[in-house]
Write a protein that holds these residues in place. Structure first.
Motif, short mmCIF file in Angstrom:
data_model
loop_
_atom_site.label_atom_id
_atom_site.label_comp_id
_atom_site.label_asym_id
_atom_site.label_seq_id
_atom_site.Cartn_x
_atom_site.Cartn_y
_atom_site.Cartn_z
N UNK A 38 -8.04 3.65 7.38
CA UNK A 38 -6.96 2.99 8.00
C UNK A 38 -8.03 1.57 9.06
N UNK A 39 -7.75 0.46 8.34
CA UNK A 39 -8.82 -1.10 9.13
C UNK A 39 -7.05 -1.93 8.75
N UNK A 40 -6.07 -1.64 9.53
CA UNK A 40 -4.96 -2.25 9.91
C UNK A 40 -5.51 -4.19 10.41
N UNK A 41 -5.63 -5.23 10.19
CA UNK A 41 -4.24 -5.19 8.42
C UNK A 41 -4.82 -5.09 7.29
N UNK A 42 -5.45 -5.44 6.92
CA UNK A 42 -6.23 -4.71 5.64
C UNK A 42 -5.46 -4.09 4.87
N UNK A 43 -5.78 -2.95 5.34
CA UNK A 43 -5.23 -1.63 4.56
C UNK A 43 -5.11 -0.54 5.44
N UNK A 44 -3.08 -0.05 5.88
CA UNK A 44 -3.14 0.89 6.10
C UNK A 44 -1.84 1.71 6.35
N UNK A 45 -1.54 2.74 6.36
CA UNK A 45 -0.28 3.81 5.92
C UNK A 45 0.29 3.50 7.05
N UNK A 46 1.76 3.01 5.58
CA UNK A 46 2.76 3.43 6.47
C UNK A 46 4.22 3.46 5.97
N UNK A 47 5.34 4.43 7.42
CA UNK A 47 5.89 4.84 6.01
C UNK A 47 5.39 5.28 4.58
N UNK A 49 3.26 4.90 2.67
CA UNK A 49 3.31 4.05 1.68
C UNK A 49 1.53 2.91 2.69
N UNK A 50 0.99 2.44 1.50
CA UNK A 50 -0.73 2.09 2.54
C UNK A 50 -0.19 0.92 1.85
N UNK A 51 -0.09 -0.52 3.23
CA UNK A 51 -0.08 -1.14 3.18
C UNK A 51 -1.05 -2.83 3.22
N UNK A 52 -1.07 -3.28 3.71
CA UNK A 52 -1.59 -4.08 4.10
C UNK A 52 -2.22 -5.51 3.16
N UNK A 53 -2.96 -6.26 3.39
CA UNK A 53 -3.57 -7.42 2.57
C UNK A 53 -4.58 -6.58 1.13
N UNK A 54 -5.37 -5.41 1.40
CA UNK A 54 -5.65 -5.14 0.28
C UNK A 54 -5.07 -3.86 -0.76
N UNK A 55 -3.98 -3.26 0.07
CA UNK A 55 -2.79 -2.64 -0.83
C UNK A 55 -2.15 -3.68 -1.21
N UNK A 56 -1.64 -4.90 -0.75
CA UNK A 56 -1.22 -5.92 -2.33
C UNK A 56 -1.88 -6.45 -3.06
N UNK A 57 -3.09 -6.78 -2.56
CA UNK A 57 -4.14 -7.72 -3.74
C UNK A 57 -4.01 -6.90 -5.01
N UNK A 58 -4.55 -5.13 -4.62
CA UNK A 58 -4.43 -4.17 -5.53
C UNK A 58 -3.19 -4.11 -6.73
N UNK A 59 -2.15 -3.65 -6.16
CA UNK A 59 -0.90 -3.34 -6.51
C UNK A 59 -0.42 -4.35 -7.08
N UNK A 60 -0.77 -5.93 -7.01
CA UNK A 60 -0.60 -7.09 -7.93
C UNK A 60 -1.54 -7.33 -9.00
N UNK A 61 -2.51 -6.80 -8.59
CA UNK A 61 -3.92 -6.50 -10.24
C UNK A 61 -3.70 -5.39 -10.54
N UNK A 62 -3.41 -4.49 -10.02
CA UNK A 62 -3.02 -3.48 -11.43
C UNK A 62 -1.79 -2.89 -11.85
N UNK A 63 -1.21 -2.85 -11.18
CA UNK A 63 0.19 -2.44 -11.13
C UNK A 63 0.60 -3.29 -12.06
#
Length: 257
Positions: A38-47, A49-63
């Motif tokens: 956990x390193x908010x706002x870079x990546x952190x669990x919420x509801x 589900x992983x949220x944050x900058x890194x989570x969004x970048x990774x989903x954009x790339x891989x998913x």
């Protein structure tokens, strides 16, 4: 008797074929595992589900681009890195230090820039000297007591390996608590980490943000060498480059900053 044997052989072959197809399907649907702390706002669990900058970048790339589902596992930072090293996870997003490069392949392009900023406590007897520091060497020469998170590769490579006196703790909150209690002199970390800790700990009045940034360091996508997806790294870089060109990366940064 022969007919019964033939039926048995056919049934066995059908079972083998079914199991083979099932295993093949499982392999096709295998997700790529991201290990993180956990390193908010870079990546952190919420509801859940992983949220944050890194989570969004990774989903954009891989998913979104590569069609590979991601599984995020929240771990203590040292454990997160060990999981990638041992092949239990595929990816971490962090700085590609010399030690990490032994077991990962980094993206050529960074996905985020991090500042390494100095924090101390108000009224530190050597505050004037601390405010003049501009480099890692300045910190080493000062011979002050420090606190850092176990598994902080940058700290280990730049300071701990060069004889700095340090308390190694499991979590950034512990670092700042030591600073708040005046049991250490300095903490060096990213402003995002500082903000995250201050949001959860009532110690902000006991911490002094010097505003001194020692270094700007780049966070990259680091793929474990044991990952079956290692061959995708050139494609990952192509996608990151396109996200930078289109402004998609900048839009993600602004959303969390």
């Amino acid at each position: 008797m022969i007919l019964k044997f033939k039926h048995s052989v056919c049934f066995f072959l059908l079972c083998v074929l079914f199991l083979s197809n099932a295993i093949s399907g499982l392999e096709t649907e295998k997700s790529l595992t991201v290990s993180y702390a956990t390193n908010k706002p870079l990546i952190y669990p919420e509801n859940q589900r992983a949220q944050g900058v890194y989570a969004e970048v990774l989903r954009a790339v891989f998913e979104d681009e590569l069609g590979i589902q991601l599984k995020f596992e929240n771990r203590p930072w040292k454990r997160a890195q060990i999981d990638v090293k041992m092949g239990r996870a595929d990816i971490i997003v962090t700085v590609p230090t010399t030690e990490r490069l032994r077991y990962v392949v980094p993206s050529v392009l960074p996905v985020y820039q991090l500042q390494r900023r100095l924090y101390t406590y108000p009224g530190h007897p050597r505050l004037d000297e601390i405010l003049t520091m501009r480099s890692v060497q300045d910190v080493i020469d000062a011979r002050l007591k420090m606190a850092a998170v176990i598994g902080d590769g940058w700290f280990k490579e730049k300071l701990l390996s060069r004889g700095v006196d340090a308390n190694l703790v499991p979590d950034p909150r512990n670092s700042f608590r030591l600073l708040s209690d005046r049991r250490t002199d300095l903490v060096i970390t990213a402003p995002s980490v500082y903000k995250n800790v201050m949001d959860t700990e009532a110690i902000e009045k006991d911490i002094f943000d010097t505003g001194v940034n020692l270094e700007s360091i780049s966070a990259h996508i680091l793929m474990g060498k044991r990952s079956p997806y290692i061959s995708l790294m050139p494609e990952v870089d192509r996608i990151i480059s396109e996200m930078r060109r289109s402004g998609q990366l900048e839009a993600i940064y602004k959303k969390y900053n």
